[in-house]
Design an enzyme around this catalytic site. Structure first.
Site, short mmCIF file in Angstrom:
data_model
loop_
_atom_site.label_atom_id
_atom_site.label_comp_id
_atom_site.label_asym_id
_atom_site.label_seq_id
_atom_site.Cartn_x
_atom_site.Cartn_y
_atom_site.Cartn_z
N GLU A 93 37.23 32.87 68.28
CA GLU A 93 36.57 32.57 67.01
C GLU A 93 36.53 33.80 66.12
OE1 GLU A 93 33.21 30.07 67.29
OE2 GLU A 93 33.61 29.63 69.40
N CYS A 113 32.82 35.50 77.36
CA CYS A 113 32.24 36.83 77.61
C CYS A 113 31.65 36.86 79.01
CB CYS A 113 31.14 37.10 76.58
SG CYS A 113 30.42 38.76 76.70
#
Ligand code: SAH
Length: 366
Positions: A93, A113
């Site tokens: 993104e 992440c």
């Protein structure tokens, strides 16, 4: 395509070497560099000033683009959020934030992440993969082309922030290479001084960044003034607790230019880390280490599965006042693009919130 060389991940010297390996003269490398980064062309067909047979040779072994735009959302405040997909199907993104003087592009360094910050939506994905330098650069190319059109100069210049998905200091090599490629005056010409890298606190990399001669600015996500609380909100704190983090900051300070400060980001979670007492603890912590830092207060951006609410603005201002009274420079960050889930910590939401006005939602299918 997986084996093809991704050209947006090559610097000028590497591009020249590649071109020469095709038996082409060196100036073709410079031409290709300009096509990729000055004109921001994403296909060889568009590079009509390059000879056809050279383009055909390139197409066999290399690619100018590997990311595809899955969808684009435009916020009421003009912020644009791009959901991209890598060649191996992973989500990335990027957010374009128009500002009066200079636009800002917020890019991702990883798909997902690995850090488990309790207030961040990206954490829910876990780590899918660290991005390559080429994938980092391509995000910026895509956002600039969408905002200004292919081949045009960016009218106001661009700031970059590594504050999208991922922990940039766990993508250190990709990040540093991407910064080098983007800084080239014959290409994007976005110099490190225009870039801010935000970390959850990977101590060895903070020390390493301090030694980089032409380095980007540093921001550190703090979220809590005590180890007890930071251990819970940002589990990376158990590996590098506050004393180690702030000691690294102290060493990093040596690399600051006159007048420069580094930044602490402090996400404000209603009733969790936002009391007057937290403000005093935070000020005392920073003052104890006498850090040349400022604090950005970020009201929490809510996202469905996250168990927090944003601190009311009056308390954010009060918190700021307490910091300032104790001599700490503090600023309140205005959330941007919340309506399209583009704000800090909201990335990885599958779709924007339901109450979005359909007239401002332009969805491009990739
Ligand atoms: N991994 C890096 C960069 C990504 S996060 C880091 O931790 O710094 C960028 C910023 O967004 C961080 O300061 C983080 O604290 C903040 N943030 C994360 N989730 C948030 C949320 N839901 N609301 C507001 N800020 C958030």
């Amino acid at each position: 395509m997986n084996q093809a060389t991704h050209l947006t991940g090559l610097d000028a010297a590497e591009l020249s070497a590649l071109v020469e390996s095709f038996g082409e003269p060196a100036y073709r490398g410079r031409q290709l560099f300009g096509a990729l980064f000055k004109r921001r062309l994403r296909s060889f067909e568009e590079m009509s000033d390059l000879p056809k047979n050279f383009r055909a040779a390139l197409a066999e072994r290399a690619t100018a683009s590997t990311l595809t735009v899955e969808s684009r959302y435009i916020s009421e405040d003009g912020t644009r959020r791009y959901l991209l997909k890598t060649h191996d199907g992973l989500p990335v993104e990027t957010v374009f934030i128009p500002e009066e003087r200079r636009d800002t592009i917020c890019f991702s360094s990883q798909s997902g992440c690995p850090l488990q910050c309790s207030f961040c939506l990206t954490a829910k994905l876990g780590l899918l993969r660290t991005l390559t330098a080429g994938e980092i650069v391509e995000q910026i190319v895509i956002a600039l082309n969408d905002a200004y059109g292919t081949g045009t100069k960016t009218p106001r210049g661009t700031n970059l922030v590594a504050m999208g998905a991922g922990e940039p200091f766990l993508a250190f090599d990709s990040l540093m290479k991407a910064l080098r490629i983007m800084a080239d005056p014959n290409g994007l010409h976005i110099v490190p001084n225009r870039v801010t890298v935000s970390t959850a606190g990977i101590v060895p990399r903070i020390l390493e960044l301090a030694r980089v001669p032409d380095r980007p600015h540093l921001a550190i996500s703090l979220a809590a003034p005590t180890d007890e609380q930071r251990d819970v909100l940002m589990p990376i704190n158990r590996k590098w607790p506050l004393a180690e983090l702030l000691a690294a900051c102290k060493e990093f300070e040596v690399s600051l230019k006159p007048g420069e400060r580094f930044t602490f980001e402090y996400v404000m979670l209603d009733g969790v880390n936002d009391s007057d007492e937290h403000a005093r603890q935070l000020a005392n912590l920073l003052n104890r280490h006498q850090l040349r830092a400022k604090v950005n207060l970020i009201p929490h951006n809510p996202a469905d599965p996250l168990p927090y609410l944003p601190t009311p603005l009056a308390q954010v201002e009060r918190f700021k006042g307490i910091l300032e009274a104790k001599g700490v420079h503090a600023y309140v960050r205005r959330p941007r693009g919340r309506d399209i889930y583009a704000a800090c910590g909201q990335l990885a939401a599958r779709r924007p919130v339901n109450n979005l006005n359909p007239q401002i939602l332009h969805q491009l299918t990739g």
